[in-house]
Every structure is written in C-alpha cells, then in structure tokens.
Design a protein around this motif. Structure first.
Motif, PDB file in Angstrom:
ATOM      1  N   PHE A 195      13.043   6.879  69.534  1.00 17.77           N
ATOM      2  CA  PHE A 195      14.428   7.323  70.131  1.00 17.77           C
ATOM      3  C   PHE A 195      15.778   6.488  69.271  1.00 17.77           C
ATOM      4  N   ALA A 196      15.053   5.237  69.085  1.00 16.50           N
ATOM      5  CA  ALA A 196      15.410   4.021  68.557  1.00 16.50           C
ATOM      6  C   ALA A 196      16.442   4.765  67.019  1.00 16.50           C
ATOM      7  N   LEU A 197      15.584   5.445  66.460  1.00 23.96           N
ATOM      8  CA  LEU A 197      14.983   6.005  64.938  1.00 23.96           C
ATOM      9  C   LEU A 197      16.389   6.932  65.254  1.00 23.96           C
ATOM     10  N   LYS A 198      15.508   8.122  66.329  1.00 23.02           N
ATOM     11  CA  LYS A 198      16.555   9.549  66.344  1.00 23.02           C
ATOM     12  C   LYS A 198      18.588   9.093  66.196  1.00 23.02           C
ATOM     13  N   TYR A 199      18.790   8.137  66.726  1.00 22.04           N
ATOM     14  CA  TYR A 199      19.961   8.191  66.195  1.00 22.04           C
ATOM     15  C   TYR A 199      20.641   7.007  65.829  1.00 22.04           C
ATOM     16  N   SER A 200      20.122   5.778  65.020  1.00 23.27           N
ATOM     17  CA  SER A 200      20.437   4.599  64.024  1.00 23.27           C
ATOM     18  C   SER A 200      20.298   4.973  62.903  1.00 23.27           C
ATOM     19  N   LEU A 201      18.893   5.803  62.729  1.00 16.20           N
ATOM     20  CA  LEU A 201      18.748   6.911  60.978  1.00 16.20           C
ATOM     21  C   LEU A 201      19.971   7.220  60.176  1.00 16.20           C
ATOM     22  N   PRO A 202      20.339   8.231  61.371  1.00 14.78           N
ATOM     23  CA  PRO A 202      21.826   9.025  60.890  1.00 14.78           C
ATOM     24  C   PRO A 202      23.326   8.234  61.119  1.00 14.78           C
ATOM     25  N   VAL A 203      23.181   7.151  61.347  1.00 14.23           N
ATOM     26  CA  VAL A 203      24.549   6.713  61.410  1.00 14.23           C
ATOM     27  C   VAL A 203      24.012   5.550  60.287  1.00 14.23           C
ATOM     28  N   ALA A 204      22.602   5.636  59.565  1.00 14.28           N
ATOM     29  CA  ALA A 204      22.983   4.345  58.762  1.00 14.28           C
ATOM     30  C   ALA A 204      23.015   5.395  57.105  1.00 14.28           C
ATOM     31  N   LEU A 205      22.482   6.596  57.217  1.00 13.51           N
ATOM     32  CA  LEU A 205      22.490   7.512  56.441  1.00 13.51           C
ATOM     33  C   LEU A 205      23.759   7.374  55.753  1.00 13.51           C
ATOM     34  N   VAL A 206      25.123   7.596  56.746  1.00  8.72           N
ATOM     35  CA  VAL A 206      26.739   8.426  56.665  1.00  8.72           C
ATOM     36  C   VAL A 206      26.611   7.218  55.940  1.00  8.72           C
ATOM     37  N   ILE A 207      26.508   6.172  56.338  1.00  9.04           N
ATOM     38  CA  ILE A 207      27.520   4.603  56.044  1.00  9.04           C
ATOM     39  C   ILE A 207      26.468   4.613  54.794  1.00  9.04           C
ATOM     40  N   ALA A 208      25.584   4.646  54.277  1.00  9.29           N
ATOM     41  CA  ALA A 208      25.128   4.447  52.540  1.00  9.29           C
ATOM     42  C   ALA A 208      25.337   5.571  52.156  1.00  9.29           C
ATOM     43  N   VAL A 209      26.361   7.377  52.377  1.00 12.67           N
ATOM     44  CA  VAL A 209      26.506   7.775  51.743  1.00 12.67           C
ATOM     45  C   VAL A 209      28.118   7.292  50.733  1.00 12.67           C
ATOM     46  N   LEU A 210      28.720   6.647  52.616  1.00  9.13           N
ATOM     47  CA  LEU A 210      30.381   6.311  51.946  1.00  9.13           C
ATOM     48  C   LEU A 210      30.196   4.944  50.893  1.00  9.13           C
ATOM     49  N   LEU A 211      29.231   4.575  51.441  1.00  8.74           N
ATOM     50  CA  LEU A 211      29.266   3.302  50.331  1.00  8.74           C
ATOM     51  C   LEU A 211      28.858   3.573  48.390  1.00  8.74           C
ATOM     52  N   TYR A 212      27.973   4.980  48.798  1.00  7.69           N
ATOM     53  CA  TYR A 212      28.029   5.354  47.244  1.00  7.69           C
ATOM     54  C   TYR A 212      28.788   5.575  46.816  1.00  7.69           C
ATOM     55  N   LEU A 213      29.634   6.979  47.162  1.00  5.04           N
ATOM     56  CA  LEU A 213      30.827   7.153  46.930  1.00  5.04           C
ATOM     57  C   LEU A 213      31.998   6.287  46.825  1.00  5.04           C
ATOM     58  N   LEU A 214      32.590   4.710  47.453  1.00  3.66           N
ATOM     59  CA  LEU A 214      33.238   4.260  47.308  1.00  3.66           C
ATOM     60  C   LEU A 214      32.449   3.122  46.509  1.00  3.66           C
ATOM     61  N   ALA A 215      31.809   3.304  46.170  1.00  2.00           N
ATOM     62  CA  ALA A 215      31.643   1.552  45.277  1.00  2.00           C
ATOM     63  C   ALA A 215      32.494   1.644  44.415  1.00  2.00           C
ATOM     64  N   PRO A 216      32.561   2.403  43.312  1.00  2.00           N
ATOM     65  CA  PRO A 216      33.976   1.810  42.526  1.00  2.00           C
ATOM     66  C   PRO A 216      34.728   1.543  43.107  1.00  2.00           C
ATOM     67  N   PHE A 217      35.197   1.484  43.556  1.00  2.00           N
ATOM     68  CA  PHE A 217      36.727   1.570  44.403  1.00  2.00           C
ATOM     69  C   PHE A 217      36.237   0.042  44.860  1.00  2.00           C
ATOM     70  N   ILE A 218      35.398   0.230  46.046  1.00  2.00           N
ATOM     71  CA  ILE A 218      34.956  -1.313  46.405  1.00  2.00           C
ATOM     72  C   ILE A 218      34.922  -2.163  45.399  1.00  2.00           C
TER      73      ILE A 218
END
Length: 432
Positions: A96-119
C-alpha cells in the motif's frame, strides 16, 4: 553495580532490548563505517569542488525523497510493528505504501531531471552542477523505496536486513564503482548512486516478502492515511532540518564550502548512529506496547534505552569535540577548515542522543500530531535562520543555526513525551 545491572537485565524486555540493541549496534557500526568510507572515497576521489556538487545534489535528492514518501515510512514501521506476526497484513501495509509513494517519487524525479539545468544555473549559480542533478534524479525513487522497505523489515525486527537496506548496500555498491572505475566527477558518481539504489531496493523488496506467513488481513487504508498525513509533515520538516543547510549554503557560497559542511555533518551524524541502532529495536516495541495498552512497558523501555545511549555515545562525542582537525583532515588537508563546523554540529547531535527516542515515542504511540508541531517549529526555524545566518556569518552561521534547531526539536519532543506519556526521558537515572 554488577548486582544492579543483573537486576535490570533480569527483566526479559530489558534483556531483549539490550541484546537486540547490541546486535543492531554491531550492524550499525558496520553501516557507519561504510558511510564514513563512502564519504572518504567521494572527498578524495572527487576533490572539494566536485564533492561539493555531489553532496549538494544528494541533499536535494534526500529532501525531495522525503516529500515523495508521503509519510509512509514511519507509518509502515508503526503498523508493521503492531502486526509483525501477520504476514498478509505486513505485505498489505508495505505494498500500500509503495503503491502511492513510488509514483509520486517518479514524477518528482522526472521534474528534477528536466529542470536540472535551470536549477543549477538560476538557483545555485553553478551550471557545472546540472549533470549531477540530472543523474541523481532517479535516486529519489530509490531512496523512497529503500526507506519504506527498511521500515517494514525493522517493524518485523529483521535488523540484519533492515540496516543494510537503508544505510549500507547502496553506499557499498556506489563506493566500489567509484573506486574500480576511477571516477572523478560528481555527475558520474550521481549516476552510480542512482543505479545502486535501484539494485538495493529490488533485492530487499524480495527479502521483505520472502517467507511471510498467511496470517492476518489486508490493512485498513483509512488508518494508514490518518497516520501518514501527520507523519508526512514530520518527515518533511525533519529532513528540512537535516538537509536544507547544505542546499542553502550552495545558494550563498561556493561548492567547496558545501563539501566542508557536508563532510562535517556526516561525521557528526556518527554520534547518533547509536541512537539509530537503539531506535531499530525500541520503535516496534513502542508500537506493540501501545497496541497492548502497556504504558509501563513503554516507560521502562524508553528510560532503559536512554541509559544505553548516554553511556555509549559520551566517548564518541568527546573524541569528536577534542580531535576535529584530525577527523576532518582524513578527507584531505583542505577539509581541516571544517573543524569548527564539526564541533558545532556534534553538540547538536549530542543533544539528539541524550534525549532518547522521543520522536519515535510520540509517533509509535499515536501522538503524531504533537511530533508534527515540533518538527514544524524546528523546520521553519531552520528555513528562516539558516539563510540569514549563512549570509551574515557564512558556513559557521549555518552550522550554529542547524545545531540549535536540532537541539530544540528534541527538547520540545521531550516536553510532549512528558505531557502525553507521563515521564521525562532526560531523567534517565530515575527508577525503572
């Protein structure tokens, strides 16, 4: 003295706590040693500037993974500790915990990857850090997974798997890769860490599900969410206290200063590895005692654990306070500049140790809201004071503000333990 010790250990719960704390401590020593060696490898292989970029990227990943876990790590620990003998329930809680937390982590990871040069360019004025930020982005998913899986294992008292899952395996794999492949850049090291976390999470998830029995029922989702919501704020604010300082230093100062602070912080954290070892044993005990409405068991275990902590940590604290230049110098001659930073941070961690497992005491006994208030106060204090003190006094100011609010967080938690549970963990000499 010996007779008094025998009398205390004649209690089966105290004996179980002492023996398992000893086992946990032995594994924690291995973990602390591995973390120390890993930081040593990073500092020596990469040098102060590249190490600064890596540690800054790691601090960002740690803070973002805290958000991605949604508070489920300590919730998993609490409910698994109360249902450790029911395999179906344990599996249901973890999934239950992994089902909800890992998708959120994946979205945050993608955003960090895309925004890395700007940050890297706009926020930190360090364009050279863009690649290390991008390559460490997948680690957000891995960090979230290993934390939740480790808590599930800890709740079942499987310390031999729980500690390596959270603190040893990925450092071992990444450190080995850095040495064997003679890595000298932050971005490559960040990539190795992300891959190492993926391997670690997959392996220990298999371990966590292995040999579970068929007893128990699926978990009540509402109960998990009710616990996770305040826990999410607790974890986020606690991680802000722990990891926001390197990030803020990265905004105001050069990468080398981030490296000095990060190395000092990681050495200072060795002071509290004994607390972490004891927490591994007592946290699920608190949850089980609460489920059985055994408040006397909670009090006795808490006070006994504080005695273990105080006696064990004192020599380490004194060693770090007296020989900071020696310890920092192990990472390279230039790192000796961080000796005073280390002394300041050690004082904050010493208060953390002598107050005992107050955070887990509140969380495992259903008083998450009190701990949430405590962490909001300390977290907001860090987020306001560290930028101010860094701009005025540099990295020393950041260290002082961090140490103060770590101490304040634990002392406030002591107050709420006294208020809700009726005893003061600072008075560890009182009769058990």
């Amino acid at each position: 003295m010996i007779n008094k010790l025998k009398s205390v250990l004649s209690d089966p719960e105290h004996r179980h706590t002492a023996i398992n704390a000893g086992i946990a401590l032995a594994i924690r020593v291995l973990g602390a040693g591995m973390a120390f060696i890993f930081n040593l490898i990073i500092a020596r292989q990469l040098g102060a500037e590249q190490a600064g970029y890596f540690f800054l990227s790691l601090a960002i990943a740690m803070l973002l993974s805290a958000a991605a876990k949604l508070g489920f790590d300590n919730t998993v620990l609490r409910f698994t500790g109360a249902n450790a003998n029911n395999g179906v329930t344990v599996k249901s809680i973890l999934n239950f915990a992994l089902k909800y937390s890992l998708p959120v982590a994946l979205v945050i990871a993608v955003l960090l990857y895309l925004l890395a040069p700007f940050i890297a360019t706009e926020l930190f004025s360090k364009p050279q850090m863009a690649n290390s930020l991008a390559f460490i982005a997948p680690a957000i998913v891995g960090l979230s997974a290993v934390a939740i899986i480790a808590m599930s294992l800890q709740g079942r008292h499987n310390l031999i798997a729980s500690i390596p899952c959270q603190n040893i395996a990925h450092f071992l794999l990444c450190g080995a890769a850095v040495l064997i492949l003679n890595t000298s850049t932050a971005n490559t090291t960040a990539l190795y860490l992300s891959l190492s976390l993926g391997v670690t999470a997959s392996f220990f998830y298999w371990i966590a599900l292995k040999s579970l029995n068929n007893r128990g029922n699926t978990v009540n989702a509402n109960e998990l969410w009710q616990s996770a919501r305040p826990n999410w704020v607790i974890i986020l604010m606690s991680q802000a206290v722990q990891w926001s300082a390197p990030i803020i230093i990265g905004v105001y100062l050069v990468a080398e200063q981030v490296a000095y602070f990060s190395v000092a912080q990681r050495i200072a954290l060795l002071t509290s590895f004994i607390l972490m070892a004891v927490n591994l044993v007592v946290a699920p005990k608190f949850a089980a005692f609460k489920a059985a409405d055994n408040m006397d068991g909670i009090r006795k275990t808490a006070l006994f654990s504080v005695r273990l902590l105080t006696l064990s940590a004192l020599p380490i604290v004194l060693f770090m306070l007296l020989l900071p230049e020696f310890l920092m110098g192990l990472f390279g001659e230039q790192f000796k500049q961080g000796a005073l930073i280390l002394q300041i941070l050690v004082i904050g961690q010493a208060v953390n140790v002598i107050t005992g497992s107050v955070g887990f005491l509140l969380q495992m006994t259903g008083n998450e809201r009190d701990m949430r208030l405590v962490t909001i106060i300390s977290g907001c204090g860090v987020l306001v004071s560290v930028p101010l003190f860094t701009s005025l006094y540099g990295v020393i100011g950041a260290a002082a503000a961090t140490a103060f609010f770590i101490s304040l967080q634990n002392l406030l938690a002591v107050y709420f333990v006294k208020k809700r549970l009726g005893f003061n963990t600072l008075k560890f000499w009182q009769k058990i």
